[in-house]
Design an enzyme around this catalytic site. Structure first.
Site, mmCIF file in Angstrom:
data_model
loop_
_atom_site.group_PDB
_atom_site.id
_atom_site.type_symbol
_atom_site.label_atom_id
_atom_site.label_comp_id
_atom_site.label_asym_id
_atom_site.label_seq_id
_atom_site.Cartn_x
_atom_site.Cartn_y
_atom_site.Cartn_z
ATOM 1 N N ARG A 148 11.794 -5.632 5.177
ATOM 2 C CA ARG A 148 11.616 -4.192 4.931
ATOM 3 C C ARG A 148 12.597 -3.371 5.761
ATOM 4 O O ARG A 148 12.840 -3.647 6.925
ATOM 5 C CB ARG A 148 10.190 -3.768 5.278
ATOM 6 C CG ARG A 148 10.025 -2.243 5.211
ATOM 7 C CD ARG A 148 8.596 -1.781 5.239
ATOM 8 N NE ARG A 148 7.800 -2.411 6.256
ATOM 9 C CZ ARG A 148 6.482 -2.336 6.309
ATOM 10 N NH1 ARG A 148 5.832 -1.667 5.375
ATOM 11 N NH2 ARG A 148 5.813 -2.939 7.264
ATOM 12 N N LYS A 182 0.833 -1.215 0.000
ATOM 13 C CA LYS A 182 0.000 0.000 0.000
ATOM 14 C C LYS A 182 0.867 1.264 0.000
ATOM 15 O O LYS A 182 0.654 2.172 -0.799
ATOM 16 C CB LYS A 182 -0.922 0.012 1.244
ATOM 17 C CG LYS A 182 -1.824 -1.215 1.344
ATOM 18 C CD LYS A 182 -2.762 -1.153 2.533
ATOM 19 C CE LYS A 182 -2.079 -1.184 3.890
ATOM 20 N NZ LYS A 182 -1.387 -2.457 4.210
ATOM 21 N N ARG A 214 11.316 -1.461 11.300
ATOM 22 C CA ARG A 214 10.216 -1.092 12.196
ATOM 23 C C ARG A 214 10.107 -2.113 13.320
ATOM 24 O O ARG A 214 10.213 -3.315 13.060
ATOM 25 C CB ARG A 214 8.896 -1.063 11.409
ATOM 26 C CG ARG A 214 8.469 0.319 10.987
ATOM 27 C CD ARG A 214 7.316 0.331 10.027
ATOM 28 N NE ARG A 214 6.128 -0.437 10.403
ATOM 29 C CZ ARG A 214 5.022 -0.505 9.669
ATOM 30 N NH1 ARG A 214 4.943 0.165 8.527
ATOM 31 N NH2 ARG A 214 3.993 -1.224 10.042
ATOM 32 N N ARG A 237 -10.044 0.312 8.484
ATOM 33 C CA ARG A 237 -9.553 -1.040 8.729
ATOM 34 C C ARG A 237 -10.567 -1.877 9.497
ATOM 35 O O ARG A 237 -10.300 -3.021 9.819
ATOM 36 C CB ARG A 237 -8.309 -0.939 9.583
ATOM 37 C CG ARG A 237 -7.090 -1.582 8.928
ATOM 38 C CD ARG A 237 -5.958 -1.071 9.698
ATOM 39 N NE ARG A 237 -4.762 -1.745 9.711
ATOM 40 C CZ ARG A 237 -3.648 -1.226 9.233
ATOM 41 N NH1 ARG A 237 -3.657 -0.104 8.572
ATOM 42 N NH2 ARG A 237 -2.528 -1.857 9.411
ATOM 43 N N ARG A 251 -0.426 -9.450 12.974
ATOM 44 C CA ARG A 251 -1.028 -8.419 12.103
ATOM 45 C C ARG A 251 -1.830 -9.059 10.967
ATOM 46 O O ARG A 251 -2.890 -8.556 10.588
ATOM 47 C CB ARG A 251 0.067 -7.493 11.544
ATOM 48 C CG ARG A 251 0.594 -6.529 12.609
ATOM 49 C CD ARG A 251 1.958 -5.961 12.261
ATOM 50 N NE ARG A 251 1.994 -5.198 11.039
ATOM 51 C CZ ARG A 251 3.108 -4.884 10.380
ATOM 52 N NH1 ARG A 251 4.289 -5.258 10.866
ATOM 53 N NH2 ARG A 251 3.055 -4.203 9.270
HETATM 54 P P1 AP5 Z 1 4.883 -1.571 1.866
HETATM 55 O O1 AP5 Z 1 4.545 -0.792 0.651
HETATM 56 O O2 AP5 Z 1 5.610 -0.878 2.959
HETATM 57 O O3 AP5 Z 1 3.555 -2.297 2.394
HETATM 58 P P2 AP5 Z 1 2.308 -1.727 3.197
HETATM 59 O O4 AP5 Z 1 1.097 -2.417 2.653
HETATM 60 O O5 AP5 Z 1 2.315 -0.230 3.203
HETATM 61 O O6 AP5 Z 1 2.652 -2.325 4.620
HETATM 62 P P3 AP5 Z 1 2.537 -1.830 6.106
HETATM 63 O O7 AP5 Z 1 3.239 -2.892 6.934
HETATM 64 O O8 AP5 Z 1 3.018 -0.424 6.286
HETATM 65 O O9 AP5 Z 1 1.014 -1.925 6.359
HETATM 66 P P4 AP5 Z 1 0.341 -2.186 7.651
HETATM 67 O O10 AP5 Z 1 -1.039 -2.061 7.160
HETATM 68 O O11 AP5 Z 1 0.628 -3.414 8.410
HETATM 69 O O12 AP5 Z 1 0.976 -1.076 8.617
HETATM 70 P P5 AP5 Z 1 0.493 0.370 9.024
HETATM 71 O O13 AP5 Z 1 1.678 1.227 9.046
HETATM 72 O O14 AP5 Z 1 -0.703 0.789 8.250
HETATM 73 O O15 AP5 Z 1 5.728 -2.858 1.414
HETATM 74 C C1 AP5 Z 1 6.250 -3.760 2.360
HETATM 75 C C2 AP5 Z 1 7.635 -4.268 1.899
HETATM 76 O O16 AP5 Z 1 7.473 -5.046 0.715
HETATM 77 C C3 AP5 Z 1 8.638 -3.151 1.554
HETATM 78 O O17 AP5 Z 1 9.928 -3.553 1.950
HETATM 79 C C4 AP5 Z 1 8.559 -3.046 0.018
HETATM 80 O O18 AP5 Z 1 9.798 -2.629 -0.548
HETATM 81 C C5 AP5 Z 1 8.217 -4.478 -0.379
HETATM 82 N N1 AP5 Z 1 7.321 -4.528 -1.555
HETATM 83 C C6 AP5 Z 1 6.243 -3.746 -1.804
HETATM 84 N N2 AP5 Z 1 5.669 -4.117 -2.967
HETATM 85 C C7 AP5 Z 1 6.398 -5.166 -3.451
HETATM 86 C C8 AP5 Z 1 6.292 -5.987 -4.611
HETATM 87 N N3 AP5 Z 1 5.322 -5.811 -5.516
HETATM 88 N N4 AP5 Z 1 7.220 -6.967 -4.774
HETATM 89 C C9 AP5 Z 1 8.208 -7.172 -3.852
HETATM 90 N N5 AP5 Z 1 8.365 -6.416 -2.725
HETATM 91 C C10 AP5 Z 1 7.459 -5.424 -2.529
HETATM 92 O O19 AP5 Z 1 -0.016 0.096 10.529
HETATM 93 C C11 AP5 Z 1 0.868 -0.181 11.577
HETATM 94 C C12 AP5 Z 1 0.079 -0.308 12.890
HETATM 95 O O20 AP5 Z 1 -0.587 0.945 13.170
HETATM 96 C C13 AP5 Z 1 -1.065 -1.340 12.871
HETATM 97 O O21 AP5 Z 1 -0.592 -2.650 13.172
HETATM 98 C C14 AP5 Z 1 -1.989 -0.764 13.949
HETATM 99 O O22 AP5 Z 1 -1.502 -1.040 15.247
HETATM 100 C C15 AP5 Z 1 -1.890 0.736 13.714
HETATM 101 N N6 AP5 Z 1 -2.908 1.210 12.744
HETATM 102 C C16 AP5 Z 1 -2.672 1.781 11.531
HETATM 103 N N7 AP5 Z 1 -3.829 2.091 10.922
HETATM 104 C C17 AP5 Z 1 -4.831 1.714 11.763
HETATM 105 C C18 AP5 Z 1 -6.248 1.750 11.677
HETATM 106 N N8 AP5 Z 1 -6.879 2.248 10.585
HETATM 107 N N9 AP5 Z 1 -6.962 1.269 12.722
HETATM 108 C C19 AP5 Z 1 -6.342 0.793 13.836
HETATM 109 N N10 AP5 Z 1 -5.000 0.704 13.966
HETATM 110 C C20 AP5 Z 1 -4.237 1.161 12.935
#
Ligand code: AP5
Length: 225
Positions: A132, A18, A165, A93, A176
């Protein structure tokens, strides 16, 4: 020219790409990128009350309670740069978050226009998360295998130090992913029933995923230009 606000959601499990794809789409869409995880990490870094409330949940890989999350994202959406809409990443979410968003947008006579559901198998997600690395200075994202920096541990863009992270361990990502299936995946049907959801195969190269997403957002880009 259409000037109606456009709200686009990037939906998908942890590490489905994402954030990676949002950085590529936001310029073309001319929309601000609102990532709830980034908002929480900013608050955590600056030790705000909100950040301290979110800390334990994030470390455990659990969702931050809806009331806290909804208040934070709604405050961000009320900023002037969101007048034309937003590219939402990681929010909503839960069904409660989706309903709160819908109600807030309805007050502005707006709605969710498009939900891009990035689909990636669970085993691929684990490998992506654990590899990552992020830049401490500019936030650029790398992967030790799929997108390595030129020099290990150093950001290509600004020379900053790369770090992992704290919630990117194998154990936490398994939580997660389970949380995603339990609490977030019901949104797929929720938005499919509203006929705004499209599935994107996220298990392809970054470039191919960008191509697939760009094809889906193209009508919106045309209407905004
Ligand atoms: P990346 O693009 O970073 O993936 P992402 O989907 O953005 O992953 P996140 O881990 O950031 O999402 P998340 O939803 O778990 O975390 P968030 O920060 O929202 O890609 C990942 C890796 O893969 C990178 O190294 C990239 O280079 C590689 N990659 C990407 N595309 C690729 C491809 N096509 N091929 C190969 N490699 C690839 O949330 C963190 C925490 O915050 C949650 O656990 C929760 O506690 C809290 N939180 C956040 N939002 C909410 C909400 N709405 N409600 C409640 N709690 C929340």
């Amino acid at each position: 020219m259409h000037t109606d606000p456009q709200y686009i959601i990037l939906l998908g499990p942890p590490a489905s790409g994402k954030g990676t794809q949002a950085t590529k789409l936001r310029a073309a869409l001319e929309l601000p990128h609102i990532a709830s995880g980034d908002l929480f990490r900013y608050n955590l870094k600056h030790q705000t009350e909100l950040g301290l409330k979110a800390k334990g949940y994030m470390e455990q890989g659990e969702l931050v309670p809806d009331a806290i999350t909804i208040r934070m994202v709604m405050a961000r959406l009320r900023q002037p740069d969101c007048a034309g809409g937003a590219l939402l990443d990681g929010f909503p979410r839960t069904i409660a978050q989706a309903e709160a968003l819908e109600a807030a947008l309805a007050e502005e006579e707006a709605q969710v226009n498009l939900v891009l559901n990035i689909v990636v198998p669970d085993d691929v997600l684990v490998e992506r998360v654990t590899g990552r690395r992020l830049c401490r200075e500019c936030g650029a994202s790398y992967h030790v295998k799929f997108l390595p920096p030129q020099a290990a541990g150093i950001c290509d863009k600004c020379g900053g130090e790369l770090y992992q992270r704290p919630d990117d361990t194998e154990e936490t990502v398994r939580t997660r992913i389970a949380v995603y299936w339990e609490q977030t995946s019901p949104l797929v049907d929720y938005y499919r029933q509203q006929s705004v959801l499209v599935d994107i195969d996220g298990n392809q190269s970054v470039e191919k995923v960008t191509e697939s997403l760009t094809a889906k957002v193209a009508p919106i880009m045309v209407s905004r230009n």
